[in-house]
Design an enzyme around this catalytic site. Structure first.
Site, PDB file in Angstrom:
ATOM      1  N   GLY A 206       0.837  -1.194   0.000  1.00  0.00           N
ATOM      2  CA  GLY A 206       0.000   0.000   0.000  1.00  0.00           C
ATOM      3  C   GLY A 206       0.869   1.240   0.000  1.00  0.00           C
ATOM      4  O   GLY A 206       2.040   1.183   0.395  1.00  0.00           O
TER       5      GLY A 206
ATOM      6  N   GLN B  12       3.309  10.050   0.840  1.00  0.00           N
ATOM      7  CA  GLN B  12       4.593   9.335   0.789  1.00  0.00           C
ATOM      8  C   GLN B  12       5.363   9.610  -0.503  1.00  0.00           C
ATOM      9  O   GLN B  12       6.561   9.324  -0.578  1.00  0.00           O
ATOM     10  CB  GLN B  12       4.364   7.820   0.920  1.00  0.00           C
ATOM     11  CG  GLN B  12       3.800   7.411   2.268  1.00  0.00           C
ATOM     12  CD  GLN B  12       3.605   5.918   2.338  1.00  0.00           C
ATOM     13  OE1 GLN B  12       2.582   5.409   1.948  1.00  0.00           O
ATOM     14  NE2 GLN B  12       4.627   5.199   2.798  1.00  0.00           N
TER      15      GLN B  12
ATOM     16  N   CYS C  73       6.542   0.049   6.951  1.00  0.00           N
ATOM     17  CA  CYS C  73       6.109   1.178   6.137  1.00  0.00           C
ATOM     18  C   CYS C  73       7.243   1.580   5.203  1.00  0.00           C
ATOM     19  O   CYS C  73       8.398   1.665   5.643  1.00  0.00           O
ATOM     20  CB  CYS C  73       5.739   2.353   7.049  1.00  0.00           C
ATOM     21  SG  CYS C  73       5.175   3.810   6.154  1.00  0.00           S
ATOM     22  N   LEU C  74       6.910   1.845   3.948  1.00  0.00           N
ATOM     23  CA  LEU C  74       7.934   2.263   2.979  1.00  0.00           C
ATOM     24  C   LEU C  74       8.601   3.571   3.405  1.00  0.00           C
ATOM     25  O   LEU C  74       9.728   3.844   3.011  1.00  0.00           O
ATOM     26  CB  LEU C  74       7.309   2.424   1.588  1.00  0.00           C
ATOM     27  CG  LEU C  74       6.756   1.142   0.950  1.00  0.00           C
ATOM     28  CD1 LEU C  74       6.000   1.478  -0.336  1.00  0.00           C
ATOM     29  CD2 LEU C  74       7.869   0.147   0.671  1.00  0.00           C
TER      30      LEU C  74
ATOM     31  N   HIS D 144      -3.802   1.436   7.868  1.00  0.00           N
ATOM     32  CA  HIS D 144      -2.440   1.988   7.869  1.00  0.00           C
ATOM     33  C   HIS D 144      -2.342   3.145   6.865  1.00  0.00           C
ATOM     34  O   HIS D 144      -1.812   4.221   7.186  1.00  0.00           O
ATOM     35  CB  HIS D 144      -1.455   0.862   7.513  1.00  0.00           C
ATOM     36  CG  HIS D 144      -0.031   1.296   7.369  1.00  0.00           C
ATOM     37  ND1 HIS D 144       0.970   0.881   8.217  1.00  0.00           N
ATOM     38  CD2 HIS D 144       0.571   2.112   6.462  1.00  0.00           C
ATOM     39  CE1 HIS D 144       2.121   1.439   7.841  1.00  0.00           C
ATOM     40  NE2 HIS D 144       1.904   2.191   6.776  1.00  0.00           N
ATOM     41  N   GLU D 145      -2.874   2.933   5.654  1.00  0.00           N
ATOM     42  CA  GLU D 145      -2.762   3.972   4.616  1.00  0.00           C
ATOM     43  C   GLU D 145      -3.622   5.189   4.946  1.00  0.00           C
ATOM     44  O   GLU D 145      -3.210   6.327   4.699  1.00  0.00           O
ATOM     45  CB  GLU D 145      -3.117   3.400   3.240  1.00  0.00           C
ATOM     46  CG  GLU D 145      -2.238   2.246   2.763  1.00  0.00           C
ATOM     47  CD  GLU D 145      -0.750   2.512   2.849  1.00  0.00           C
ATOM     48  OE1 GLU D 145      -0.317   3.673   2.728  1.00  0.00           O
ATOM     49  OE2 GLU D 145       0.007   1.544   3.064  1.00  0.00           O
TER      50      GLU D 145
ATOM     51  N   HIS E 248      -1.931   7.554   7.176  1.00  0.00           N
ATOM     52  CA  HIS E 248      -0.992   8.451   6.490  1.00  0.00           C
ATOM     53  C   HIS E 248      -1.670   9.761   6.080  1.00  0.00           C
ATOM     54  O   HIS E 248      -1.030  10.821   6.072  1.00  0.00           O
ATOM     55  CB  HIS E 248      -0.438   7.789   5.220  1.00  0.00           C
ATOM     56  CG  HIS E 248       0.749   6.894   5.440  1.00  0.00           C
ATOM     57  ND1 HIS E 248       1.961   7.360   5.898  1.00  0.00           N
ATOM     58  CD2 HIS E 248       0.918   5.563   5.241  1.00  0.00           C
ATOM     59  CE1 HIS E 248       2.820   6.352   5.969  1.00  0.00           C
ATOM     60  NE2 HIS E 248       2.210   5.240   5.581  1.00  0.00           N
TER      61      HIS E 248
HETATM   62 NI    NI Z   1       3.083   3.377   5.524  1.00  0.00          NI
END
Ligand code: NI
Length: 155
Positions: free
Chosen positions: A47, A52, A90-91, A132-133, A136
């Site tokens: 995701g 991000q 997380c990226l 989670h997304e 963000h």
């Molecule tokens: Ni993330």
């Protein structure tokens, strides 16, 4: 199409509340969506949220299903009382993984990539990634909610 560099913590854009996309402006974010899909696939992520990749907009890609799912201005309208603890990464927080407690099921209302209003239920990993997304989009990272880190990185 192009891969966009992923912004990592600490960075103030990851901490801002992202802006809604006006439905008549959805054609203008088509390229961004295409690039986000390429970026998350390239990173082997499940995701990604627009902040991000440096765009403070309420757009996320969920990559746990057969096809990437595009959510624009998504809202979790209800969730199960039952919660479960599972591992997340997380990226934007490379090298860290930790345990997070979240509701098992969520109900989502959102626009799709064509600006069409849809609602659906999600469970399991799909529901976890959505939560989670969506965090963000409100400037929240999993490290804000972590119970325990599952690797040995120093904090
Ligand atoms: Ni993330």
């Amino acid at each position: 199409m192009s891969i966009i560099p992923i912004i990592t913590e600490p960075n103030s854009i990851l901490r801002k509340k992202a802006e809604e996309v006006a439905s008549d402006l959805i054609p203008d974010v088509k390229q961004l969506i295409t690039d986000m899909i390429e970026t998350v696939n390239n990173a082997k992520g499940i995701g990604i949220a627009a902040p991000q990749v440096g765009k403070s907009l309420r757009i996320v890609i969920i990559n746990t299903e057969d096809e990437p799912m595009i959510l624009i201005n998504p809202v979790i309208v209800s969730h199960s009382w039952r919660k479960v603890i599972d591992e997340e990464g997380c990226l934007s927080v490379p090298g860290k993984f930790g345990l997070i407690k979240r509701p098992v099921n969520v109900k989502v209302e959102t626009l799709d990539e064509n600006g069409k209003f849809i609602k659906f239920k999600a469970k399991g990993l799909f529901a976890r990634v959505i939560q989670h997304e969506l965090d963000h989009l409100d400037g929240i990272l999993f490290i804000d909610k972590v119970i325990n880190y599952t690797n040995d990185v120093q904090l």
